[in-house]
Design a protein around this motif. Structure first.
Motif, mmCIF file in Angstrom:
data_model
loop_
_atom_site.group_PDB
_atom_site.id
_atom_site.type_symbol
_atom_site.label_atom_id
_atom_site.label_comp_id
_atom_site.label_asym_id
_atom_site.label_seq_id
_atom_site.Cartn_x
_atom_site.Cartn_y
_atom_site.Cartn_z
ATOM 1 N N VAL A 104 7.201 2.022 -44.363
ATOM 2 C CA VAL A 104 8.110 2.387 -45.448
ATOM 3 C C VAL A 104 9.547 2.106 -44.958
ATOM 4 C CG1 VAL A 104 9.170 4.658 -46.205
ATOM 5 C CG2 VAL A 104 6.469 4.460 -46.226
ATOM 6 N N ALA A 105 9.982 2.209 -43.611
ATOM 7 C CA ALA A 105 11.316 1.779 -43.150
ATOM 8 C C ALA A 105 11.559 0.178 -43.481
ATOM 9 C CB ALA A 105 11.392 2.053 -41.721
ATOM 10 N N ARG A 106 10.619 -0.404 -43.155
ATOM 11 C CA ARG A 106 10.909 -2.136 -43.331
ATOM 12 C C ARG A 106 10.898 -2.382 -44.939
ATOM 13 N NH1 ARG A 106 6.669 -5.419 -42.540
ATOM 14 N NH2 ARG A 106 8.158 -7.102 -42.311
ATOM 15 N N ALA A 107 10.239 -1.353 -45.898
ATOM 16 C CA ALA A 107 10.469 -1.655 -47.308
ATOM 17 C C ALA A 107 11.749 -1.248 -47.959
ATOM 18 C CB ALA A 107 9.403 -0.946 -47.956
ATOM 19 N N THR A 108 12.780 -0.869 -47.176
ATOM 20 C CA THR A 108 14.036 -0.347 -47.347
ATOM 21 C C THR A 108 14.754 -1.908 -47.477
ATOM 22 O OG1 THR A 108 14.836 -0.307 -45.092
ATOM 23 C CG2 THR A 108 13.934 1.789 -46.367
ATOM 24 N N GLN A 109 14.351 -2.860 -47.027
ATOM 25 C CA GLN A 109 14.778 -4.146 -46.519
ATOM 26 C C GLN A 109 16.272 -4.092 -45.883
ATOM 27 O OE1 GLN A 109 12.588 -6.286 -47.414
ATOM 28 N NE2 GLN A 109 11.493 -5.026 -48.705
ATOM 29 N N ASN A 110 16.320 -3.029 -45.131
ATOM 30 C CA ASN A 110 17.504 -2.529 -44.364
ATOM 31 C C ASN A 110 17.141 -2.326 -42.907
ATOM 32 O OD1 ASN A 110 19.400 -1.205 -42.919
ATOM 33 N ND2 ASN A 110 20.235 -0.286 -44.662
ATOM 34 N N GLN A 111 17.355 -3.422 -42.185
ATOM 35 C CA GLN A 111 16.804 -3.639 -40.884
ATOM 36 C C GLN A 111 17.315 -2.427 -39.878
ATOM 37 O OE1 GLN A 111 14.939 -6.357 -40.042
ATOM 38 N NE2 GLN A 111 14.616 -5.075 -38.062
ATOM 39 N N HIS A 112 18.176 -1.650 -40.357
ATOM 40 C CA HIS A 112 18.461 -0.555 -39.454
ATOM 41 C C HIS A 112 17.597 0.550 -39.303
ATOM 42 C CE1 HIS A 112 22.495 -2.417 -38.351
ATOM 43 N NE2 HIS A 112 22.814 -2.241 -39.896
ATOM 44 N N ASN A 120 11.198 1.581 -34.910
ATOM 45 C CA ASN A 120 11.019 1.007 -33.756
ATOM 46 C C ASN A 120 11.361 1.701 -32.460
ATOM 47 O OD1 ASN A 120 9.402 -1.373 -34.561
ATOM 48 N ND2 ASN A 120 11.149 -2.769 -34.684
ATOM 49 N N SER A 121 12.445 2.194 -32.447
ATOM 50 C CA SER A 121 13.121 2.695 -31.366
ATOM 51 C C SER A 121 12.463 3.972 -31.125
ATOM 52 C CB SER A 121 14.552 2.917 -31.244
ATOM 53 O OG SER A 121 14.866 4.154 -32.339
ATOM 54 N N LEU A 122 11.998 4.808 -32.017
ATOM 55 C CA LEU A 122 11.283 5.893 -31.773
ATOM 56 C C LEU A 122 9.786 5.761 -31.560
ATOM 57 C CD1 LEU A 122 12.342 7.877 -35.251
ATOM 58 C CD2 LEU A 122 13.128 8.065 -32.696
ATOM 59 N N GLY A 123 9.041 4.610 -32.050
ATOM 60 C CA GLY A 123 7.765 4.287 -31.619
ATOM 61 C C GLY A 123 6.762 5.268 -31.942
ATOM 62 N N ALA A 124 5.526 4.947 -31.685
ATOM 63 C CA ALA A 124 4.547 5.799 -32.062
ATOM 64 C C ALA A 124 4.517 7.308 -31.413
ATOM 65 C CB ALA A 124 2.915 5.103 -31.718
ATOM 66 N N GLN A 125 5.237 7.373 -30.224
ATOM 67 C CA GLN A 125 5.398 8.692 -29.864
ATOM 68 C C GLN A 125 5.911 9.763 -30.538
ATOM 69 O OE1 GLN A 125 8.001 8.886 -26.668
ATOM 70 N NE2 GLN A 125 9.879 7.745 -27.664
ATOM 71 N N SER A 126 6.678 9.174 -31.674
ATOM 72 C CA SER A 126 7.211 10.016 -32.510
ATOM 73 C C SER A 126 6.347 10.831 -33.527
ATOM 74 C CB SER A 126 8.319 9.155 -33.649
ATOM 75 O OG SER A 126 7.616 8.214 -34.263
ATOM 76 N N THR A 131 13.350 10.406 -45.330
ATOM 77 C CA THR A 131 13.468 10.739 -46.695
ATOM 78 C C THR A 131 14.489 9.605 -47.555
ATOM 79 O OG1 THR A 131 13.379 13.050 -46.003
ATOM 80 C CG2 THR A 131 14.217 12.633 -48.168
ATOM 81 N N GLU A 132 15.453 9.621 -47.050
ATOM 82 C CA GLU A 132 16.286 8.466 -47.916
ATOM 83 C C GLU A 132 15.644 7.044 -47.745
ATOM 84 O OE1 GLU A 132 19.000 7.354 -50.418
ATOM 85 O OE2 GLU A 132 18.729 9.464 -49.518
ATOM 86 N N ALA A 133 14.899 6.809 -46.619
ATOM 87 C CA ALA A 133 14.027 5.279 -46.486
ATOM 88 C C ALA A 133 13.064 5.262 -47.639
ATOM 89 C CB ALA A 133 13.616 5.323 -44.988
ATOM 90 N N ALA A 134 12.611 6.385 -47.857
ATOM 91 C CA ALA A 134 11.437 6.267 -48.716
ATOM 92 C C ALA A 134 11.819 6.207 -50.233
ATOM 93 C CB ALA A 134 10.652 7.674 -48.886
ATOM 94 N N ALA A 135 13.157 6.710 -50.381
ATOM 95 C CA ALA A 135 13.740 6.381 -51.673
ATOM 96 C C ALA A 135 14.120 4.815 -51.977
ATOM 97 C CB ALA A 135 15.056 7.366 -51.941
ATOM 98 N N LEU A 136 14.846 4.439 -50.909
ATOM 99 C CA LEU A 136 15.210 2.955 -50.772
ATOM 100 C C LEU A 136 13.899 2.192 -50.810
ATOM 101 C CD1 LEU A 136 18.066 2.997 -48.011
ATOM 102 C CD2 LEU A 136 18.334 2.839 -50.722
ATOM 103 N N ALA A 137 12.982 2.389 -50.344
ATOM 104 C CA ALA A 137 11.763 1.657 -50.325
ATOM 105 C C ALA A 137 11.229 1.618 -51.621
ATOM 106 C CB ALA A 137 10.869 2.213 -49.367
ATOM 107 N N ALA A 138 11.107 2.761 -52.460
ATOM 108 C CA ALA A 138 10.576 2.627 -53.899
ATOM 109 C C ALA A 138 11.482 1.659 -54.563
ATOM 110 C CB ALA A 138 11.000 4.034 -54.277
ATOM 111 N N VAL A 139 12.755 1.501 -54.435
ATOM 112 C CA VAL A 139 13.618 0.398 -55.419
ATOM 113 C C VAL A 139 13.373 -0.860 -54.633
ATOM 114 C CG1 VAL A 139 15.988 0.001 -55.858
ATOM 115 C CG2 VAL A 139 15.331 2.496 -55.764
ATOM 116 N N ARG A 140 13.239 -0.945 -53.517
ATOM 117 C CA ARG A 140 13.362 -2.505 -52.805
ATOM 118 C C ARG A 140 11.944 -2.992 -52.573
ATOM 119 N NH1 ARG A 140 18.430 -1.041 -49.130
ATOM 120 N NH2 ARG A 140 19.830 -0.584 -50.721
#
Length: 257
Positions: free
Chosen positions: A172-180, A186-192, A126-135
């Motif tokens: 969406v996670a990558r679009a935050t420009q925050n590698q974490h 990545n750690s969750l993977g497609a199984q998530s 949810t927070e990643a999406a908000a950051l992605a919108a900005v960045r």
């Protein structure tokens, strides 16, 4: 993504049983191979950075089929033990004394597990999406659009859409420009993506298709908000999308009691 453990929307003839003895045997052989390879990695028999033997070599050594080898490697990828570089091979990842955060396939075996993971995803994405919108940049938007197109094409053709679904969330996670954020996805993977664990043997009936089309619409709402750089709308759209999935699985959980 690399080879996936599950293949989403398989259609079976009316007289076939998805959980056949042969399938159960394949599954147990896969877990045995995962355990053996994991043990060799943990003991250092297979060391960090080392390339795994070829599929053919693993098949010959352990006396298993290509399907078993590919599914086992997929599980090792999901567990963060190996990574595949397309066209080069699969390599053992660096193992540290402090275990990295990861969710193993065995931790997603029940509806309760899936609901718990969705709760985590809601808080993070949810927070990643908000950051992605900005960045976000044009490249991020292009990959999200490609993932949505792949998802739509797959569901209309009755094919597995899990890779495209995960790709959208990962971007969406990558679009935050925050590698974490990207590292966590990545750690969750497609199984998530819950369907990988619980609904892989269902036929693509009208209800299922309607559900997948609704997911596509929810992705579209997220993408529209990110494209418009509207952080609040992006946050709300992602929360709605993941909460819908959580609530749907909670209903399944209550119906099992």
């Amino acid at each position: 993504m690399q080879t996936h453990i599950q293949t989403g929307m398989r259609t079976y003839p009316m007289n076939s049983q998805p959980s056949s003895p042969a399938k159960r045997k394949t599954r147990s052989l896969t877990f045995e191979l995962v355990e053996q390879l994991s043990a060799e990695i943990q003991k250092g028999t297979l060391i960090s950075g080392q390339k795994l033997p070829t599929e053919a070599a693993i098949m010959a050594r352990f006396g298993v089929s290509r399907t078993v080898v590919r599914e086992a490697i997929s599980k090792l990828q999901a567990g963060g033990l190996v990574a595949t570089k397309h066209g080069i091979g699969t390599f053992v990842l660096v193992q540290t004394d402090t275990p990295a955060f990861r969710i193993n396939p065995s931790q997603l075996s029940t509806l309760h597990d899936v609901v718990a993971l969705l709760e985590l995803r809601i808080s993070v994405e949810t927070e990643a999406a908000a950051l992605a919108a900005v960045r976000r940049n044009e490249g991020n938007l292009r990959v999200m659009q490609e993932a949505m197109l792949a998802f739509s094409s797959a569901i209309e053709a009755g094919r597995d859409a899990i890779a495209a679904d995960f790709q959208f969330h990962h971007e969406v996670a990558r679009a935050t420009q925050n590698q974490h954020f990207a590292d966590m996805m990545n750690s969750l993977g497609a199984q998530s993506i819950p369907r990988t664990r619980l609904e892989t043997t269902r036929t693509l009936d009208a209800d299922r298709l309607a559900y997948l089309r609704r997911i596509h619409q929810e992705h579209e709402s997220i993408l529209n908000a990110i494209t418009a750089q509207d952080a609040e709308s992006a946050r709300a759209a992602m929360r709605t999308h993941l909460s819908n999935s959580r609530d749907r699985h909670k209903k399944g959980l209550s119906s099992h009691h």
